[in-house]
Design an enzyme around this catalytic site. Structure first.
Site, PDB file in Angstrom:
ATOM      1  N   HIS A 131       0.843  -1.206   0.000  1.00  0.00           N
ATOM      2  CA  HIS A 131       0.000   0.000   0.000  1.00  0.00           C
ATOM      3  C   HIS A 131       0.879   1.256   0.000  1.00  0.00           C
ATOM      4  O   HIS A 131       0.640   2.197  -0.767  1.00  0.00           O
ATOM      5  CB  HIS A 131      -0.895   0.055   1.245  1.00  0.00           C
ATOM      6  CG  HIS A 131      -1.931  -0.998   1.330  1.00  0.00           C
ATOM      7  ND1 HIS A 131      -2.140  -1.724   2.481  1.00  0.00           N
ATOM      8  CD2 HIS A 131      -2.843  -1.450   0.428  1.00  0.00           C
ATOM      9  CE1 HIS A 131      -3.141  -2.572   2.289  1.00  0.00           C
ATOM     10  NE2 HIS A 131      -3.578  -2.431   1.043  1.00  0.00           N
ATOM     11  N   LYS A 170     -18.232  -4.948   8.900  1.00  0.00           N
ATOM     12  CA  LYS A 170     -16.988  -5.668   9.157  1.00  0.00           C
ATOM     13  C   LYS A 170     -16.336  -5.180  10.431  1.00  0.00           C
ATOM     14  O   LYS A 170     -16.242  -3.984  10.675  1.00  0.00           O
ATOM     15  CB  LYS A 170     -16.001  -5.474   8.002  1.00  0.00           C
ATOM     16  CG  LYS A 170     -16.282  -6.326   6.790  1.00  0.00           C
ATOM     17  CD  LYS A 170     -15.259  -6.052   5.720  1.00  0.00           C
ATOM     18  CE  LYS A 170     -14.324  -7.221   5.567  1.00  0.00           C
ATOM     19  NZ  LYS A 170     -13.414  -7.048   4.432  1.00  0.00           N
ATOM     20  N   ARG A 194      -1.913  -6.315  -7.841  1.00  0.00           N
ATOM     21  CA  ARG A 194      -0.829  -7.256  -7.567  1.00  0.00           C
ATOM     22  C   ARG A 194      -0.714  -8.297  -8.663  1.00  0.00           C
ATOM     23  O   ARG A 194       0.366  -8.771  -8.969  1.00  0.00           O
ATOM     24  CB  ARG A 194      -1.067  -7.969  -6.232  1.00  0.00           C
ATOM     25  CG  ARG A 194      -1.016  -7.052  -5.040  1.00  0.00           C
ATOM     26  CD  ARG A 194      -1.524  -7.744  -3.812  1.00  0.00           C
ATOM     27  NE  ARG A 194      -2.958  -8.025  -4.000  1.00  0.00           N
ATOM     28  CZ  ARG A 194      -3.769  -8.455  -3.068  1.00  0.00           C
ATOM     29  NH1 ARG A 194      -3.315  -8.693  -1.867  1.00  0.00           N
ATOM     30  NH2 ARG A 194      -5.036  -8.666  -3.318  1.00  0.00           N
TER      31      ARG A 194
END
Length: 159
Positions: free
Chosen positions: A17, A41, A90
């Protein structure tokens, strides 16, 4: 002013990040790290803790601002006069999901663009989930996250 947002949950922020933030900061006048508040969450870190951790590890980058938001990213962007979303990739598997999200954001707001940045190869395996898993089992997370937050992460798993 050319402003971009780099959105995510960053629970916790990783070196991958940080790599994207640092690189984006050389392209844009300002980069807003937008931490999404997801009420469904329960994160390892609270939103307030994540803001503080990211501010700490980006303090050396003068054109980075850290904010939390809830609701739609496009609404946050409109409220902050931001036109560009930066997303780190990624692998090809990330692209499919992120491409769908970029199309949805474009549908919601025509004037928004998404810029995809490939992560540096050394971080292509890295995710917040994998960091949490390694830390939960007492593994070494040095090199996976910024050094200055290692103790913050490990303390979440110590009783």
């Amino acid at each position: 002013m050319n402003i971009a947002v780099y959105p995510g949950s960053f629970d916790p922020i990783t070196n991958g990040h940080l790599n994207i933030i640092e690189r984006a900061s050389t392209i844009f006048d300002e980069v807003v790290v937008g931490i999404l508040v997801n009420p469904d969450k329960k994160g390892l870190f609270s939103i307030e803790e994540r803001v503080e951790l990211i501010k700490r590890v980006t303090s050396h980058i003068p054109n980075v601002r850290v904010e939390s938001f809830s609701g739609l990213l496009v609404d946050f962007m409109k409220n902050n006069n931001i036109k560009v979303i930066v997303k780190g990739l990624r692998a090809v598997s990330d692209f499919e999901y992120e491409f769908q999200m970029s199309l949805m954001n474009k549908k919601l707001s025509q004037d928004i663009e998404t810029l995809f940045m490939m992560t540096s190869a050394e971080y292509s395996f890295l995710s917040s989930s994998s960091v949490k898993q390694v830390a939960a089992f007492g593994g070494c997370i040095k090199g996976l996250v910024p050094d200055e937050i290692i103790q913050d992460i490990m303390s979440k798993f110590c009783d």
